[in-house]
Design a protein around this motif. Structure first.
Motif, PDB file in Angstrom:
ATOM      1  N   GLY A 425       2.799   1.013  -6.260  1.00  0.00           N
ATOM      2  CA  GLY A 425       2.237  -0.186  -5.641  1.00  0.00           C
ATOM      3  C   GLY A 425       2.918  -0.562  -4.345  1.00  0.00           C
ATOM      4  O   GLY A 425       2.272  -0.710  -3.308  1.00  0.00           O
ATOM      5  N   TYR A 426       4.249  -0.725  -4.381  1.00  0.00           N
ATOM      6  CA  TYR A 426       5.000  -1.164  -3.207  1.00  0.00           C
ATOM      7  C   TYR A 426       5.973  -0.084  -2.730  1.00  0.00           C
ATOM      8  O   TYR A 426       6.969  -0.389  -2.097  1.00  0.00           O
ATOM      9  CB  TYR A 426       5.787  -2.433  -3.541  1.00  0.00           C
ATOM     10  CG  TYR A 426       4.930  -3.648  -3.816  1.00  0.00           C
ATOM     11  CD1 TYR A 426       4.462  -4.437  -2.773  1.00  0.00           C
ATOM     12  CD2 TYR A 426       4.585  -4.007  -5.119  1.00  0.00           C
ATOM     13  CE1 TYR A 426       3.692  -5.558  -3.026  1.00  0.00           C
ATOM     14  CE2 TYR A 426       3.805  -5.125  -5.381  1.00  0.00           C
ATOM     15  CZ  TYR A 426       3.360  -5.894  -4.330  1.00  0.00           C
ATOM     16  OH  TYR A 426       2.586  -7.003  -4.573  1.00  0.00           O
ATOM     17  N   GLY A 427       5.679   1.178  -3.022  1.00  0.00           N
ATOM     18  CA  GLY A 427       6.580   2.257  -2.661  1.00  0.00           C
ATOM     19  C   GLY A 427       6.545   2.599  -1.188  1.00  0.00           C
ATOM     20  O   GLY A 427       5.755   2.071  -0.400  1.00  0.00           O
ATOM     21  N   ALA A 428       7.408   3.541  -0.795  1.00  0.00           N
ATOM     22  CA  ALA A 428       7.539   3.921   0.614  1.00  0.00           C
ATOM     23  C   ALA A 428       6.235   4.481   1.171  1.00  0.00           C
ATOM     24  O   ALA A 428       5.929   4.301   2.351  1.00  0.00           O
ATOM     25  CB  ALA A 428       8.663   4.947   0.769  1.00  0.00           C
ATOM     26  N   ARG A 429       5.443   5.155   0.316  1.00  0.00           N
ATOM     27  CA  ARG A 429       4.207   5.743   0.816  1.00  0.00           C
ATOM     28  C   ARG A 429       3.233   4.678   1.299  1.00  0.00           C
ATOM     29  O   ARG A 429       2.537   4.873   2.298  1.00  0.00           O
ATOM     30  CB  ARG A 429       3.553   6.602  -0.273  1.00  0.00           C
ATOM     31  CG  ARG A 429       2.299   7.317   0.211  1.00  0.00           C
ATOM     32  CD  ARG A 429       1.751   8.283  -0.825  1.00  0.00           C
ATOM     33  NE  ARG A 429       2.696   9.344  -1.105  1.00  0.00           N
ATOM     34  CZ  ARG A 429       2.433  10.359  -1.942  1.00  0.00           C
ATOM     35  NH1 ARG A 429       1.271  10.418  -2.572  1.00  0.00           N
ATOM     36  NH2 ARG A 429       3.335  11.290  -2.158  1.00  0.00           N
ATOM     37  N   ARG A 430       3.173   3.549   0.609  1.00  0.00           N
ATOM     38  CA  ARG A 430       2.258   2.489   1.071  1.00  0.00           C
ATOM     39  C   ARG A 430       2.677   1.983   2.450  1.00  0.00           C
ATOM     40  O   ARG A 430       1.843   1.713   3.311  1.00  0.00           O
ATOM     41  CB  ARG A 430       2.221   1.339   0.064  1.00  0.00           C
ATOM     42  CG  ARG A 430       1.208   0.254   0.432  1.00  0.00           C
ATOM     43  CD  ARG A 430       1.009  -0.716  -0.710  1.00  0.00           C
ATOM     44  NE  ARG A 430       0.494  -0.077  -1.889  1.00  0.00           N
ATOM     45  CZ  ARG A 430      -0.799   0.200  -2.105  1.00  0.00           C
ATOM     46  NH1 ARG A 430      -1.703  -0.114  -1.180  1.00  0.00           N
ATOM     47  NH2 ARG A 430      -1.180   0.782  -3.217  1.00  0.00           N
ATOM     48  N   TRP A 431       3.986   1.832   2.672  1.00  0.00           N
ATOM     49  CA  TRP A 431       4.452   1.354   3.971  1.00  0.00           C
ATOM     50  C   TRP A 431       4.176   2.373   5.074  1.00  0.00           C
ATOM     51  O   TRP A 431       3.723   2.017   6.169  1.00  0.00           O
ATOM     52  CB  TRP A 431       5.946   1.039   3.895  1.00  0.00           C
ATOM     53  CG  TRP A 431       6.280  -0.139   3.036  1.00  0.00           C
ATOM     54  CD1 TRP A 431       6.657  -0.119   1.733  1.00  0.00           C
ATOM     55  CD2 TRP A 431       6.252  -1.521   3.417  1.00  0.00           C
ATOM     56  NE1 TRP A 431       6.875  -1.400   1.274  1.00  0.00           N
ATOM     57  CE2 TRP A 431       6.643  -2.278   2.279  1.00  0.00           C
ATOM     58  CE3 TRP A 431       5.960  -2.193   4.596  1.00  0.00           C
ATOM     59  CZ2 TRP A 431       6.732  -3.668   2.304  1.00  0.00           C
ATOM     60  CZ3 TRP A 431       6.054  -3.585   4.617  1.00  0.00           C
ATOM     61  CH2 TRP A 431       6.431  -4.300   3.484  1.00  0.00           C
ATOM     62  N   THR A 432       4.457   3.652   4.823  1.00  0.00           N
ATOM     63  CA  THR A 432       4.273   4.656   5.876  1.00  0.00           C
ATOM     64  C   THR A 432       2.797   4.904   6.175  1.00  0.00           C
ATOM     65  O   THR A 432       2.414   5.088   7.332  1.00  0.00           O
ATOM     66  CB  THR A 432       4.945   5.981   5.483  1.00  0.00           C
ATOM     67  OG1 THR A 432       4.458   6.429   4.211  1.00  0.00           O
ATOM     68  CG2 THR A 432       6.452   5.816   5.409  1.00  0.00           C
ATOM     69  N   VAL A 433       1.960   4.907   5.134  1.00  0.00           N
ATOM     70  CA  VAL A 433       0.517   5.096   5.346  1.00  0.00           C
ATOM     71  C   VAL A 433      -0.050   3.940   6.161  1.00  0.00           C
ATOM     72  O   VAL A 433      -0.848   4.134   7.089  1.00  0.00           O
ATOM     73  CB  VAL A 433      -0.202   5.231   3.983  1.00  0.00           C
ATOM     74  CG1 VAL A 433      -1.696   5.013   4.148  1.00  0.00           C
ATOM     75  CG2 VAL A 433       0.060   6.595   3.372  1.00  0.00           C
ATOM     76  N   THR A 434       0.369   2.716   5.835  1.00  0.00           N
ATOM     77  CA  THR A 434      -0.106   1.549   6.584  1.00  0.00           C
ATOM     78  C   THR A 434       0.405   1.570   8.018  1.00  0.00           C
ATOM     79  O   THR A 434      -0.336   1.262   8.961  1.00  0.00           O
ATOM     80  CB  THR A 434       0.351   0.255   5.889  1.00  0.00           C
ATOM     81  OG1 THR A 434      -0.102   0.263   4.527  1.00  0.00           O
ATOM     82  CG2 THR A 434      -0.195  -0.974   6.595  1.00  0.00           C
ATOM     83  N   LEU A 435       1.677   1.940   8.202  1.00  0.00           N
ATOM     84  CA  LEU A 435       2.241   2.016   9.547  1.00  0.00           C
ATOM     85  C   LEU A 435       1.498   3.040  10.395  1.00  0.00           C
ATOM     86  O   LEU A 435       1.154   2.770  11.557  1.00  0.00           O
ATOM     87  CB  LEU A 435       3.724   2.377   9.462  1.00  0.00           C
ATOM     88  CG  LEU A 435       4.462   2.571  10.793  1.00  0.00           C
ATOM     89  CD1 LEU A 435       4.494   1.274  11.586  1.00  0.00           C
ATOM     90  CD2 LEU A 435       5.878   3.094  10.552  1.00  0.00           C
ATOM     91  N   GLU A 436       1.227   4.200   9.835  1.00  0.00           N
ATOM     92  CA  GLU A 436       0.510   5.244  10.575  1.00  0.00           C
ATOM     93  C   GLU A 436      -0.888   4.775  10.974  1.00  0.00           C
ATOM     94  O   GLU A 436      -1.321   4.957  12.117  1.00  0.00           O
ATOM     95  CB  GLU A 436       0.425   6.502   9.720  1.00  0.00           C
ATOM     96  CG  GLU A 436      -0.254   7.674  10.409  1.00  0.00           C
ATOM     97  CD  GLU A 436      -0.319   8.901   9.523  1.00  0.00           C
ATOM     98  OE1 GLU A 436      -0.481  10.010  10.062  1.00  0.00           O
ATOM     99  OE2 GLU A 436      -0.211   8.753   8.278  1.00  0.00           O
TER     100      GLU A 436
END
Length: 704
Positions: A425-436
């Motif tokens: 839910g709040y893992g690093a992948r969500r942040w990096t995908v959103t940033l990209e």
């Protein structure tokens, strides 16, 4: 005689057989390999469902019941061990405090009076001194009231209250107004909790300082430790980072972590869950601009608008080295994703930036609860953050890691439990995908020509294109914000057994950018046995949209303009129009949609022709255009989490679908409970019927 002998022989035979049966009873012991695999799986998922138990049983040649009983026993064992360790730490802490108390008591016996060097005042003397101080305080209050009355009667400005003077004198870094600035509301002498209402009322540009030099030193040391830990964790691979036993994500091995780092838990709970992950992404944005965005809370909330609901700077600490772009802040943020069924997460974090080399920065986040008015945290950030490396051609490489303790006081709804408990839910992948995705969007919105992926249609100028893209971005942000369902009125119709329950909230809006009046919002979440890509393609298919969207009134919809918002041509902001009847011909639909490795969003809003013309002209600030978005959020269900096969649609995962509708009911005031009840019934019926039509069209008669 023979009969007695036969009887005794028979009894002896039965006894011998029963003894033999007990001796020959087979005890099924798990092999070393089975135990190792079960232990590794337990670390990632202590509560496997039926599907996971069945698959694990096939892999280890065990029955699902054996898997079930092993996990039950392991959870009981882990809980007992955790409680044992926790109780031992409490006993040690109790002993330490007792010893400190004894030392203090002994020291008090030898305390002397500083002015005269004699023995300390006795109890009666201290009581008398306290009475004198209270009398003097009452006298000063009367003097202040007399002076205030005199100033007010003579047309002057009133003098601040005693609370204001006390707060100002205790912290000289606060300023309560000058001749050119209106005075801020002084804080109470009592400690306040930093709720989101309190944060919103604060001045975001106000620079605060810690209350004492000691607090400042403690914060600085905490940040230094966090930066050091993040740099080490990002550069260390195995055995610190291991692949998840459920999927291929990189997670921190907690045993190795505890051996290498000393970490103090803020949650003080033996049942706290640890989430960790690491991801790497290259984004089309200059590294210095990224650093600036991460330290401007408004820009931070904008670039991560589908994750960050609120972000405010509480303290701006002194810059450590302005030449090297090193600085730090104390930030409050509230995170929320996907659905009203997912509880928000609140953090009070210290954020520090340190430039390591000319082209390399590290940004560290760590929770700060000591001496901060933020009680009963449910989440605590261990040192987390990212490493930003500048690359040629305006690109940046971002290595992101998340390390969080979670102690959920409110049990998450079952359809999102696996997603959150698995750390997706709040893992690093969500942040990096959103940033990209957002970096691609910002890059495309800033270009000065129409790219070949655009369909300009009714939009004739670049300013109009930029206006429509900004309006779409604001719709996404507003839609993500409403999913908190934090209105003044709340009609919860959720149940643990009914995944398609509807939650309704009501609010009276007076803010710019949305229609003024009574707004009813309804949301529901269901699980569909289809991949996120299949669901996304269905919702963005204009040829069949009129079969489920009530805004189309049964007429097909057509695109009259469309602009790409990312490298994926499916990520677009569109202007749609339906071949409707004459009375509805003056309506258009603005839609913003995207898909990524985690799912996607489809958000849209009806607008009249005048509003649409203002948006496409580019002559009007899009932030002032009133718009009320509705839409869908698509997410994976957390099982067998793999990267989507975007080309051939071979992804076999399930989808979690949240739909939310907003409806303007009346003017700026409530007209009574009857109107609220009628409106909630209407929007409840609307959302339920829409979901039913979607499930029928997708041949999913029941959400599972």
């Amino acid at each position: 005689m023979d009969s007695n002998h036969d009887s005794s022989s028979s009894n002896g035979l039965e006894t011998s057989m029963s003894t033999t049966n007990r001796d020959n009873k087979i005890y099924h012991r798990h092999s070393v390999h089975q135990i190792q695999r079960l232990e590794a799986y337990f670390k990632e998922c202590p509560h496997p469902d039926d599907t996971q138990r069945h698959k694990l049983g096939e892999e280890l040649n065990l029955k699902p019941k054996q898997i079930k009983f092993w996990f039950q026993n392991k959870r009981t064992q882990a809980k007992a061990q955790s409680e044992k360790v926790f109780n031992a730490s409490l006993r040690a802490e109790n002993i330490r405090i007792r010893r400190e108390n004894e030392v203090i008591q002994e020291a008090l016996k030898t305390v002397t009076c500083p002015p005269c060097g004699g023995p300390r005042p006795g109890k009666e003397e201290r009581k008398l001194y306290l009475q004198k101080m209270r009398a003097h305080n009452a006298y000063l209050k009367r003097q202040l009231e007399q002076i205030s009355d005199f100033v007010n009667n003579n047309g002057g400005h009133s003098i601040p209250s005693v609370n204001s003077l006390a707060s100002t004198s205790s912290n000289p870094h606060f300023s309560y107004g000058t001749s050119s600035n209106p005075p801020l509301k002084p804080p109470s002498l009592e400690r306040e909790q930093y709720t989101h209402e309190h944060i919103n009322n604060a001045q975001p540009t106000q620079h605060f300082q810690p209350r004492s030099q000691m607090e400042k030193m403690m914060m600085s040391q905490t940040m230094v430790n966090a930066v050091t830990e993040i740099i080490r964790l990002i550069h260390i691979e195995e055995p610190m980072w291991i692949k998840s036993s459920i999927d291929d994500r990189l997670v921190i091995d907690q045993e190795n972590y505890e051996k290498s780092f000393t970490n103090i838990s803020h949650l003080k709970s033996p049942s706290a869950r640890i989430e960790s992950s690491k991801e790497v992404v290259v984004v089309p944005m200059d590294a210095r601009n990224l650093v600036d965005m991460f330290f401007d809370t408004e820009k931070w909330a904008r670039i991560f608008s589908t994750i960050v609901n609120e972000a405010k700077t509480i303290h701006v600490l002194e810059s450590m080295d302005t030449q090297r772009q090193n600085f730090s802040q104390l930030i409050y943020e509230q995170l929320h994703i996907l659905s009203p069924l997912v509880p928000p997460r609140e953090f009070m974090i210290l954020r520090c930036c340190q430039q390591i080399e000319d082209d390399l920065w590290v940004i560290a986040d760590v929770s700060c609860h000591e001496n901060i008015d933020f009680e009963s945290p449910t989440c605590s950030k261990r040192p987390s953050g990212c490493l930003i490396q500048a690359l040629p051609n305006g690109l940046s490489k971002v290595t992101w890691m998340e390390h969080v303790e979670v102690n959920e006081k409110v049990r998450t709804h079952r359809i999102y439990r696996d997603l959150l408990c698995g750390g997706f839910g709040y893992g690093a992948r969500r942040w990096t995908v959103t940033l990209e995705r957002m970096c691609e969007r910002l890059h495309l919105s800033s270009i000065s020509v129409f790219p070949t992926t655009d369909f300009a249609g009714v939009v004739e100028t670049i300013e109009g294109r930029r206006s429509v893209m900004n309006l779409g971005e604001r719709m996404l942000k507003n839609f993500a914000w409403i999913l908190k369902m934090s209105g003044n009125y709340d009609f919860s119709q959720l149940s643990e057994t009914n995944s398609s329950g509807v939650r309704v909230s009501v609010r009276v809006n007076s803010e710019a950018g949305q229609p003024t009046g009574l707004i009813v919002c309804a949301a529901s979440s269901i699980c569909l046995p289809l991949s996120p890509l299949q669901v996304y393609n269905f919702l963005t298919n204009l040829e069949i949209r009129h079969q489920w969207d009530v805004l189309c009134h049964g007429y097909p919809a057509a695109e009259v303009a469309g602009f790409a918002t990312g490298t994926d041509d499916k990520n677009r902001v569109n202007i749609l129009q339906t071949a409707s009847t004459a009375e509805d011909a003056d309506m258009m639909i603005i839609q913003d949609s995207f898909r990524d490795a985690l799912g996607g969003m489809v958000v849209y809003a009806p607008v009249d022709l005048n509003t649409a013309s203002a948006a496409v002209s580019g002559q009007v600030n899009p932030s002032g255009i009133p718009i009320l978005p509705s839409g869908f959020i698509i997410s994976r269900d957390g099982h067998h989490f793999t990267s989507p096969e975007l080309e051939d649609g071979s992804d076999h995962s399930k989808s979690l679908l949240t739909v939310a509708f907003q409806i303007l009911v009346s003017g700026p005031t409530l007209s009574g409970d009857l109107q609220i009840e009628e409106s909630t019934t209407t929007v409840n019926t609307l959302i339920t019927s829409t979901l039913q039509r979607i499930k029928v069209m997708l041949t999913c008669n029941e959400g599972k």
